[in-house]
Motif scaffolding. Structure first.
Motif, PDB file in Angstrom:
ATOM      1  N   GLY A 287       0.931  -1.020  -0.156  1.00 41.48           N
ATOM      2  CA  GLY A 287       0.030   0.055   0.102  1.00 41.48           C
ATOM      3  C   GLY A 287       0.746   1.419  -0.125  1.00 41.48           C
ATOM      4  N   ASP A 288       0.112   2.365  -0.064  1.00 40.95           N
ATOM      5  CA  ASP A 288       0.818   3.706  -0.010  1.00 40.95           C
ATOM      6  C   ASP A 288       0.099   4.521   0.850  1.00 40.95           C
TER       7      ASP A 288
ATOM      8  N   GLU B 168       4.101  15.248   3.277  1.00 44.72           N
ATOM      9  CA  GLU B 168       3.911  14.572   4.557  1.00 44.72           C
ATOM     10  C   GLU B 168       2.628  14.516   5.484  1.00 44.72           C
TER      11      GLU B 168
ATOM     12  N   TYR C  51      18.220  14.282  16.574  1.00 45.02           N
ATOM     13  CA  TYR C  51      19.074  13.917  15.605  1.00 45.02           C
ATOM     14  C   TYR C  51      19.322  12.488  15.503  1.00 45.02           C
ATOM     15  N   TYR C  52      19.111  11.638  14.814  1.00 42.11           N
ATOM     16  CA  TYR C  52      19.508  10.318  14.655  1.00 42.11           C
ATOM     17  C   TYR C  52      21.249  10.295  14.771  1.00 42.11           C
TER      18      TYR C  52
END
Ligand SMILES: NC(=O)c1ccc[n+]([C@@H]2O[C@H](COP(=O)([O-])OP(=O)(O)OC[C@H]3O[C@@H](n4cnc5c(N)ncnc54)[C@H](OP(=O)(O)O)[C@@H]3O)[C@@H](O)[C@H]2O)c1
Length: 287
Positions: A49-50, A77, A137-138
């Motif tokens: 799906g989307d 988004e 921040y990752y």
């Protein structure tokens, strides 16, 4: 208990899938196309799906109890997230854990932060039980810097000198799984932060030591950074990320000791540090 995970083929979503399976949940992943063999654990179901397609989401949410909602940084988004939220509500999903971002309300000029803030507001007004996760921040972003660090000898992320908060993706995944499988997380917003702040010169110095090589922080010339970014990503993405990094620099993106303590309590262990990630990664690169 079955959880639909969006973004399950990506960094955070993939780790959330593994954490949920470890905790005994059934997992279905929304994927735009069939993931390559080995990409997902075999126990995870896949629903094709989307997030832009409400019909596919209705089918993907059939028989699902809870939703882990992660949206990529894309121009639509907000629309994607509100479709997922709206269909989940209509289908009677019992809980939504939403992946937002640290300090979303202080960066309304950053398109992807502004989208997340609007989605948080919709969740808070919705009547569906929810948990909001707000990561910094990752730490794993810097795992993509192998070429720059080991080749040109530069640390290119314009994160400034004051110190910003950074979190390990594995801690984000644990927090997500805890919120979906444990009790008492309804209506909670958790800041997901590492144990110490990171900054450009200190990261350059750390990688210099670990890679036995001189590594220089390239600084924070945001015009130049945005131009460079446009060679690798659409101009709107370069703009979005430039405004974000410039915002960190001008307004700060630091976490507090009480935020670290709250996350430590949630996870049941101290959050992982940038230094240990860098040590693990440098050892792998040397191998
Ligand atoms: N990087 C950071 O430092 C940081 C910090 C805080 C918050 N965040 C937030 O973290 C999120 C990104 O997480 P990540 O790094 O795990 O992302 P990622 O690895 O880039 O993965 C993105 C996922 O979204 C899926 N996706 C994209 N468009 C879709 C669509 N139209 N329908 C269904 N699925 C779609 C992708 O699926 P495909 O496999 O089909 O492409 C993939 O699974 C963003 O919301 C970002 O703002 C990032």
């Amino acid at each position: 208990m079955k959880v639909l995970v969006t973004g399950g083929t990506g960094n955070v979503g993939g780790a959330v899938v593994r954490e949920l399976l470890t905790r005994g949940s059934q997992v279905r992943v929304l994927a735009r196309k069939h993931p390559l063999a080995g990409k997902l654990p075999t126990q995870a179901e896949v629903a094709i799906g989307d997030l832009m397609d409400p019909v596919s989401l209705e089918a993907a949410l059939e028989g699902v109890d809870k939703l882990f909602l992660l949206n990529a940084v894309v121009a639509d988004e907000l629309t994607q997230a509100l479709i997922a939220y709206g269909i989940a509500k209509r289908k009677g999903v019992k809980h939504i854990t939403y992946l937002s971002v640290f300090k979303a309300e202080q960066f309304k000029d950053v398109p992807h932060f502004a989208s997340k803030l609007a989605i948080e507001n919709a969740l808070r007004e919705s009547g569906v039980a929810y948990t909001i996760l707000r990561p910094g921040y990752y730490i794993q972003n810097d795992g993509t810097l192998k070429g720059a660090l080991t080749g040109a000898g530069i640390y290119p992320m314009p994160i400034g000198t004051e110190g910003i908060c950074a979190v390990d993706v594995r801690d984000i995944a644990e927090a997500a799984a805890i919120s979906l499988t444990g009790e008492g997380h309804e209506g909670q917003t958790y800041d997901l932060v590492g144990p110490s702040l990171i900054n450009g010169p200190a990261n350059a110095a750390l990688w210099s030591t670990l890679l036995s090589k001189e590594i220089r922080y390239t600084g924070h010339n945001f015009d130049q950074w945005e131009l460079q970014m446009r060679t690798m990503a659409p101009a709107w993405t370069a703009f979005d990320l430039r405004v974000m990094f410039q915002g960190y620099f001008e307004r700060g993106f630091a976490s507090t000791a009480s935020e670290v303590e709250r996350l430590t309590h949630l996870l049941g262990h101290a959050p992982r540090s940038y230094k240990s990630f860098a040590e693990e990664t440098a050892a792998q690169w040397k191998d």
